[in-house]
Design a protein around this motif. Sequence first.
Motif, PDB file in Angstrom:
ATOM      1  N   ALA A 182       4.627  27.687  61.381  1.00 43.59           N
ATOM      2  CA  ALA A 182       6.007  27.237  61.196  1.00 43.59           C
ATOM      3  C   ALA A 182       6.482  27.424  59.764  1.00 43.59           C
ATOM      4  N   MET A 183       5.549  27.389  58.809  1.00 41.42           N
ATOM      5  CA  MET A 183       5.916  27.488  57.390  1.00 41.42           C
ATOM      6  C   MET A 183       5.655  28.887  56.829  1.00 41.42           C
ATOM      7  N   LEU A 184       5.580  29.875  57.688  1.00 42.62           N
ATOM      8  CA  LEU A 184       5.266  31.228  57.239  1.00 42.62           C
ATOM      9  C   LEU A 184       6.264  31.742  56.205  1.00 42.62           C
ATOM     10  N   ILE A 185       7.537  31.615  56.478  1.00 38.71           N
ATOM     11  CA  ILE A 185       8.556  32.139  55.566  1.00 38.71           C
ATOM     12  C   ILE A 185       8.501  31.411  54.231  1.00 38.71           C
ATOM     13  N   GLU A 186       8.333  30.087  54.269  1.00 36.50           N
ATOM     14  CA  GLU A 186       8.284  29.308  53.035  1.00 36.50           C
ATOM     15  C   GLU A 186       7.059  29.682  52.198  1.00 36.50           C
ATOM     16  N   ALA A 187       5.916  29.848  52.858  1.00 35.14           N
ATOM     17  CA  ALA A 187       4.693  30.207  52.127  1.00 35.14           C
ATOM     18  C   ALA A 187       4.817  31.593  51.499  1.00 35.14           C
ATOM     19  N   ALA A 188       5.396  32.535  52.243  1.00 38.70           N
ATOM     20  CA  ALA A 188       5.589  33.880  51.698  1.00 38.70           C
ATOM     21  C   ALA A 188       6.588  33.864  50.548  1.00 38.70           C
ATOM     22  N   ARG A 189       7.606  33.027  50.659  1.00 36.68           N
ATOM     23  CA  ARG A 189       8.599  32.933  49.583  1.00 36.68           C
ATOM     24  C   ARG A 189       7.970  32.349  48.316  1.00 36.68           C
ATOM     25  N   ASN A 193       8.167  34.228  44.806  1.00 38.55           N
ATOM     26  CA  ASN A 193       8.778  33.637  43.611  1.00 38.55           C
ATOM     27  C   ASN A 193       7.791  33.544  42.454  1.00 38.55           C
ATOM     28  N   ASP A 194       6.547  33.202  42.757  1.00 42.39           N
ATOM     29  CA  ASP A 194       5.537  33.081  41.707  1.00 42.39           C
ATOM     30  C   ASP A 194       5.317  34.407  40.984  1.00 42.39           C
ATOM     31  N   ALA A 195       5.474  35.512  41.737  1.00 40.90           N
ATOM     32  CA  ALA A 195       5.206  36.835  41.161  1.00 40.90           C
ATOM     33  C   ALA A 195       6.467  37.534  40.670  1.00 40.90           C
ATOM     34  N   GLY A 196       7.628  36.914  40.852  1.00 41.96           N
ATOM     35  CA  GLY A 196       8.868  37.580  40.485  1.00 41.96           C
ATOM     36  C   GLY A 196       9.131  38.797  41.346  1.00 41.96           C
ATOM     37  N   ALA A 197       8.684  38.745  42.586  1.00 43.17           N
ATOM     38  CA  ALA A 197       8.835  39.860  43.526  1.00 43.17           C
ATOM     39  C   ALA A 197      10.103  39.665  44.356  1.00 43.17           C
ATOM     40  N   SER A 211       9.532  39.016  60.933  1.00 45.91           N
ATOM     41  CA  SER A 211       9.081  40.176  60.180  1.00 45.91           C
ATOM     42  C   SER A 211       9.444  39.974  58.713  1.00 45.91           C
ATOM     43  N   LEU A 212       8.461  40.113  57.831  1.00 45.02           N
ATOM     44  CA  LEU A 212       8.663  39.891  56.403  1.00 45.02           C
ATOM     45  C   LEU A 212       8.175  41.092  55.609  1.00 45.02           C
ATOM     46  N   ARG A 213       8.841  41.332  54.493  1.00 39.39           N
ATOM     47  CA  ARG A 213       8.395  42.350  53.546  1.00 39.39           C
ATOM     48  C   ARG A 213       8.512  41.783  52.136  1.00 39.39           C
ATOM     49  N   ILE A 214       7.434  41.933  51.367  1.00 40.89           N
ATOM     50  CA  ILE A 214       7.435  41.495  49.976  1.00 40.89           C
ATOM     51  C   ILE A 214       7.150  42.711  49.102  1.00 40.89           C
ATOM     52  N   ASP A 215       8.077  43.040  48.223  1.00 37.13           N
ATOM     53  CA  ASP A 215       7.910  44.136  47.270  1.00 37.13           C
ATOM     54  C   ASP A 215       7.435  43.562  45.945  1.00 37.13           C
ATOM     55  N   ARG A 216       6.291  44.052  45.480  1.00 35.01           N
ATOM     56  CA  ARG A 216       5.752  43.529  44.230  1.00 35.01           C
ATOM     57  C   ARG A 216       6.725  43.755  43.071  1.00 35.01           C
ATOM     58  N   ARG A 217       7.293  44.940  42.986  1.00 39.26           N
ATOM     59  CA  ARG A 217       8.259  45.232  41.946  1.00 39.26           C
ATOM     60  C   ARG A 217       9.567  45.626  42.611  1.00 39.26           C
ATOM     61  N   PRO A 218      10.564  44.752  42.598  1.00 41.38           N
ATOM     62  CA  PRO A 218      11.811  45.044  43.296  1.00 41.38           C
ATOM     63  C   PRO A 218      12.405  46.385  42.874  1.00 41.38           C
ATOM     64  N   PRO A 219      12.874  47.188  43.839  1.00 40.02           N
ATOM     65  CA  PRO A 219      13.492  48.467  43.485  1.00 40.02           C
ATOM     66  C   PRO A 219      14.731  48.250  42.620  1.00 40.02           C
ATOM     67  N   ARG A 220      14.983  49.184  41.683  1.00 36.49           N
ATOM     68  CA  ARG A 220      16.156  49.083  40.819  1.00 36.49           C
ATOM     69  C   ARG A 220      17.404  49.566  41.546  1.00 36.49           C
TER      70      ARG A 220
END
Length: 220
Positions: A182-189, A193-197, A211-220
């Motif tokens: 149930a807390m998947l989105i919150e945990a991923a967020r 946030n911790d990584a500035g991703a 469906s979630l996607r986390i980019d380590r370095r946000p595209p410019r």
Amino acid sequence: MHRGEGHAALMDGVYRGQRHIYDLTRKYYLLGRDRLIDELTPPVGGRVLEIGCGTGRNLIAAARCWPGARFYGIDISEEMLESARTSIARAGLAKRIRVARGDATDFDPTALFGIDTFDRIFQSYTLSMIPDWQGAIREAFRRLSAHGSLHIVDFGQQEDLPRWWRAALLGWLARFHVEPRAMLIEAAREVTNDAGARMSVARLHRGYAWSLRIDRRPPR
């Protein structure tokens, strides 16, 4: 017995018989897997890791979809890896796909594959079966390359589906030690946030899956 070994024994017990019919039965309700594969877009020569690769079904589909990349998979169940190795060899992809036994919450890719990071990592319907699923997200993110991305698809909370459907599905999944998070989105967020991703989220089929996607370095 180490906690990870205990979970490995449980998964081996669950899949010892099921692995022979897993792909045939799961295709009807593990929704969103092929969409995830289509959206991986690894760079040419890139390295892609699936955590919880199971029978190898997703790795084979991804290798065919993205012929310019190299693929790796880990799973805690040796029973599932036996099926994966057989399927990968049968598909003629043994030179492009390597699999090894590993714990999603603590694995060493250098020891397993001789590499340290991956351009794409994906987790498909695995977090709902991993006791320390938050740890599995953090470990996956830690193994990304500088411009890598983590892709996740798993059961949602059925938020826009009838309550009777939700109760029936959760009861049935529990028989196989599956617990939608149930807390998947919150945990991923939190990881994001911790990584500035940067994270994007899509709710599929009225909340049947997330469906979630986390980019380590946000595209410019």
